[in-house]
Design a protein around this motif. Sequence first.
Motif, PDB file in Angstrom:
ATOM      1  N   MET A   1      -8.915 -30.746 -25.729  1.00 32.02           N
ATOM      2  CA  MET A   1      -9.776 -29.496 -26.090  1.00 32.02           C
ATOM      3  C   MET A   1      -7.877 -28.727 -26.597  1.00 32.02           C
ATOM      4  O   MET A   1      -6.790 -28.305 -25.817  1.00 32.02           O
ATOM      5  CB  MET A   1     -10.476 -28.772 -24.791  1.00 32.02           C
ATOM      6  CG  MET A   1     -10.606 -27.513 -25.696  1.00 32.02           C
ATOM      7  SD  MET A   1     -11.231 -26.435 -23.638  1.00 32.02           S
ATOM      8  CE  MET A   1     -12.115 -27.530 -23.476  1.00 32.02           C
ATOM      9  N   ARG A   2      -8.606 -27.639 -27.991  1.00 31.29           N
ATOM     10  CA  ARG A   2      -7.322 -26.081 -28.061  1.00 31.29           C
ATOM     11  C   ARG A   2      -7.708 -25.681 -27.310  1.00 31.29           C
ATOM     12  O   ARG A   2      -8.392 -24.770 -27.468  1.00 31.29           O
ATOM     13  CB  ARG A   2      -8.214 -26.371 -29.996  1.00 31.29           C
ATOM     14  CG  ARG A   2      -6.136 -25.794 -30.586  1.00 31.29           C
ATOM     15  CD  ARG A   2      -5.268 -27.272 -30.885  1.00 31.29           C
ATOM     16  NE  ARG A   2      -4.462 -26.516 -31.710  1.00 31.29           N
ATOM     17  CZ  ARG A   2      -3.294 -27.043 -31.733  1.00 31.29           C
ATOM     18  NH1 ARG A   2      -3.841 -27.953 -31.059  1.00 31.29           N
ATOM     19  NH2 ARG A   2      -2.843 -26.562 -32.581  1.00 31.29           N
ATOM     20  N   VAL A   3      -6.110 -25.098 -27.205  1.00 33.30           N
ATOM     21  CA  VAL A   3      -5.995 -23.911 -25.522  1.00 33.30           C
ATOM     22  C   VAL A   3      -5.368 -23.704 -26.406  1.00 33.30           C
ATOM     23  O   VAL A   3      -4.280 -23.236 -26.729  1.00 33.30           O
ATOM     24  CB  VAL A   3      -5.723 -24.050 -24.498  1.00 33.30           C
ATOM     25  CG1 VAL A   3      -5.546 -23.327 -23.531  1.00 33.30           C
ATOM     26  CG2 VAL A   3      -6.549 -25.791 -23.630  1.00 33.30           C
ATOM     27  N   THR A   4      -5.549 -21.738 -26.668  1.00 32.17           N
ATOM     28  CA  THR A   4      -4.575 -20.656 -27.163  1.00 32.17           C
ATOM     29  C   THR A   4      -4.271 -19.845 -25.967  1.00 32.17           C
ATOM     30  O   THR A   4      -5.126 -19.169 -25.160  1.00 32.17           O
ATOM     31  CB  THR A   4      -5.358 -19.555 -28.357  1.00 32.17           C
ATOM     32  OG1 THR A   4      -6.212 -21.066 -29.309  1.00 32.17           O
ATOM     33  CG2 THR A   4      -4.431 -18.848 -28.200  1.00 32.17           C
ATOM     34  N   THR A   5      -2.762 -19.602 -25.514  1.00 37.21           N
ATOM     35  CA  THR A   5      -2.765 -18.865 -24.705  1.00 37.21           C
ATOM     36  C   THR A   5      -1.842 -18.197 -25.372  1.00 37.21           C
ATOM     37  O   THR A   5      -0.453 -17.855 -26.518  1.00 37.21           O
ATOM     38  CB  THR A   5      -1.176 -19.444 -24.016  1.00 37.21           C
ATOM     39  OG1 THR A   5      -1.749 -20.847 -22.992  1.00 37.21           O
ATOM     40  CG2 THR A   5      -0.982 -18.502 -22.539  1.00 37.21           C
ATOM     41  N   THR A   6      -2.294 -16.344 -24.920  1.00 40.47           N
ATOM     42  CA  THR A   6      -2.184 -15.557 -25.176  1.00 40.47           C
ATOM     43  C   THR A   6      -0.824 -14.452 -24.318  1.00 40.47           C
ATOM     44  O   THR A   6      -0.992 -14.821 -22.832  1.00 40.47           O
ATOM     45  CB  THR A   6      -2.580 -14.892 -25.969  1.00 40.47           C
ATOM     46  OG1 THR A   6      -3.229 -14.794 -26.754  1.00 40.47           O
ATOM     47  CG2 THR A   6      -2.516 -12.836 -26.669  1.00 40.47           C
ATOM     48  N   CYS A 147      -5.656 -17.243 -21.489  1.00 39.69           N
ATOM     49  CA  CYS A 147      -5.898 -18.573 -21.974  1.00 39.69           C
ATOM     50  C   CYS A 147      -7.300 -18.328 -22.755  1.00 39.69           C
ATOM     51  O   CYS A 147      -8.177 -17.954 -21.941  1.00 39.69           O
ATOM     52  CB  CYS A 147      -5.048 -19.504 -21.740  1.00 39.69           C
ATOM     53  SG  CYS A 147      -6.267 -20.396 -20.744  1.00 39.69           S
ATOM     54  N   THR A 148      -7.913 -19.591 -23.884  1.00 44.88           N
ATOM     55  CA  THR A 148      -8.897 -19.270 -24.217  1.00 44.88           C
ATOM     56  C   THR A 148      -9.642 -20.796 -22.627  1.00 44.88           C
ATOM     57  O   THR A 148     -10.929 -20.632 -22.947  1.00 44.88           O
ATOM     58  CB  THR A 148      -9.016 -20.011 -25.726  1.00 44.88           C
ATOM     59  OG1 THR A 148      -8.772 -20.960 -25.502  1.00 44.88           O
ATOM     60  CG2 THR A 148      -8.999 -19.141 -26.301  1.00 44.88           C
ATOM     61  N   LEU A 149      -9.348 -20.187 -21.730  1.00 43.04           N
ATOM     62  CA  LEU A 149     -10.014 -21.129 -20.803  1.00 43.04           C
ATOM     63  C   LEU A 149     -10.310 -19.636 -19.558  1.00 43.04           C
ATOM     64  O   LEU A 149     -11.104 -20.540 -18.747  1.00 43.04           O
ATOM     65  CB  LEU A 149      -9.408 -22.574 -20.119  1.00 43.04           C
ATOM     66  CG  LEU A 149      -8.809 -23.786 -20.740  1.00 43.04           C
ATOM     67  CD1 LEU A 149      -8.262 -24.520 -19.986  1.00 43.04           C
ATOM     68  CD2 LEU A 149      -9.576 -23.921 -20.953  1.00 43.04           C
ATOM     69  N   ASP A 150      -9.985 -18.586 -19.634  1.00 47.00           N
ATOM     70  CA  ASP A 150      -9.994 -17.270 -18.728  1.00 47.00           C
ATOM     71  C   ASP A 150     -11.335 -17.482 -19.521  1.00 47.00           C
ATOM     72  O   ASP A 150     -12.597 -17.384 -19.737  1.00 47.00           O
ATOM     73  CB  ASP A 150      -8.797 -16.565 -18.831  1.00 47.00           C
ATOM     74  CG  ASP A 150      -8.206 -16.975 -18.049  1.00 47.00           C
ATOM     75  OD1 ASP A 150      -7.914 -18.156 -17.529  1.00 47.00           O
ATOM     76  OD2 ASP A 150      -6.639 -16.306 -18.846  1.00 47.00           O
ATOM     77  N   GLY A 151     -11.495 -16.369 -18.466  1.00 43.48           N
ATOM     78  CA  GLY A 151     -12.867 -15.415 -18.785  1.00 43.48           C
ATOM     79  C   GLY A 151     -12.818 -15.004 -20.484  1.00 43.48           C
ATOM     80  O   GLY A 151     -12.182 -14.868 -21.026  1.00 43.48           O
ATOM     81  N   PRO A 152     -14.492 -14.656 -21.141  1.00 39.39           N
ATOM     82  CA  PRO A 152     -15.109 -14.151 -22.306  1.00 39.39           C
ATOM     83  C   PRO A 152     -14.535 -12.856 -22.657  1.00 39.39           C
ATOM     84  O   PRO A 152     -13.575 -12.669 -23.501  1.00 39.39           O
ATOM     85  CB  PRO A 152     -15.833 -14.598 -22.641  1.00 39.39           C
ATOM     86  CG  PRO A 152     -16.664 -14.855 -21.085  1.00 39.39           C
ATOM     87  CD  PRO A 152     -15.660 -15.479 -20.389  1.00 39.39           C
ATOM     88  N   GLU A 169       0.365 -18.741 -28.377  1.00 39.63           N
ATOM     89  CA  GLU A 169       0.875 -20.536 -28.318  1.00 39.63           C
ATOM     90  C   GLU A 169      -0.374 -21.355 -28.787  1.00 39.63           C
ATOM     91  O   GLU A 169      -1.580 -21.367 -27.679  1.00 39.63           O
ATOM     92  CB  GLU A 169       1.867 -20.596 -27.688  1.00 39.63           C
ATOM     93  CG  GLU A 169       2.075 -22.148 -27.802  1.00 39.63           C
ATOM     94  CD  GLU A 169       3.051 -22.577 -26.662  1.00 39.63           C
ATOM     95  OE1 GLU A 169       3.761 -22.876 -25.840  1.00 39.63           O
ATOM     96  OE2 GLU A 169       4.504 -21.450 -26.484  1.00 39.63           O
ATOM     97  N   ASP A 170      -0.477 -22.572 -29.078  1.00 42.90           N
ATOM     98  CA  ASP A 170      -1.764 -23.142 -29.209  1.00 42.90           C
ATOM     99  C   ASP A 170      -1.319 -24.272 -29.433  1.00 42.90           C
ATOM    100  O   ASP A 170      -0.345 -25.159 -29.060  1.00 42.90           O
ATOM    101  CB  ASP A 170      -2.495 -23.423 -30.653  1.00 42.90           C
ATOM    102  CG  ASP A 170      -3.294 -21.898 -30.989  1.00 42.90           C
ATOM    103  OD1 ASP A 170      -3.589 -21.407 -30.668  1.00 42.90           O
ATOM    104  OD2 ASP A 170      -3.691 -22.336 -32.288  1.00 42.90           O
TER     105      ASP A 170
END
Length: 200
Positions: A1-6, A147-152, A169-170
Amino acid sequence: MRVTTTTLEMLAPPTQEARAFPEEVRLDRAVAVSPEYARFLYGLVGGPWHWTDRLEWSRQQWADELGVPGAEFWILYGEGVPLGYVHLHPKPAHQGTDIEIRYFGLTEQAIGRGLGGRLLEHGIQAAWSLSERFELPPVTRVWVHTCTLDGPAALANYQARGLVIVGAEDEDQDVDVQPLGSWVSTGGPVGAGQHSADQH
């Protein structure tokens, strides 16, 4: 899965006071968090959102994390049970102290009650005042990863409280299609009771 961490940061305390909580909930500064309780909170809040990195940590790893001078937990309670928490983690910086909002979130039963923004506001306020409670240099920066795995709603919540995006970062990660859920993440056996926790 592509995950973006901000990565987001705040370089000055907010000018507005944190909003009060409803009468039926309270926020406590936890001064004696054990490794067992820290792990429980991590699984309870993070189980629905793919928080898995620390589930395999040893008790000593948790104890070492909690033993960092200035590490602090703020726990939201209602109906006699935890509804969410903030874990603050300080680190020496060039001209002061950086405070990471290491973990922040609500339990499933607390979501949708208008508590997330308030909890984050109080967490940010506590971060900026951490050097008043511990022997640390003055706080110069408060920051967080999400990141995109956290709550929306996580990223928007951080931005609404004054944290500013400073990087993203992706990367591709091996992630289960379904989160473990709070039941399994807090130590419950896989099987009965898991599916209700996994459905959102």
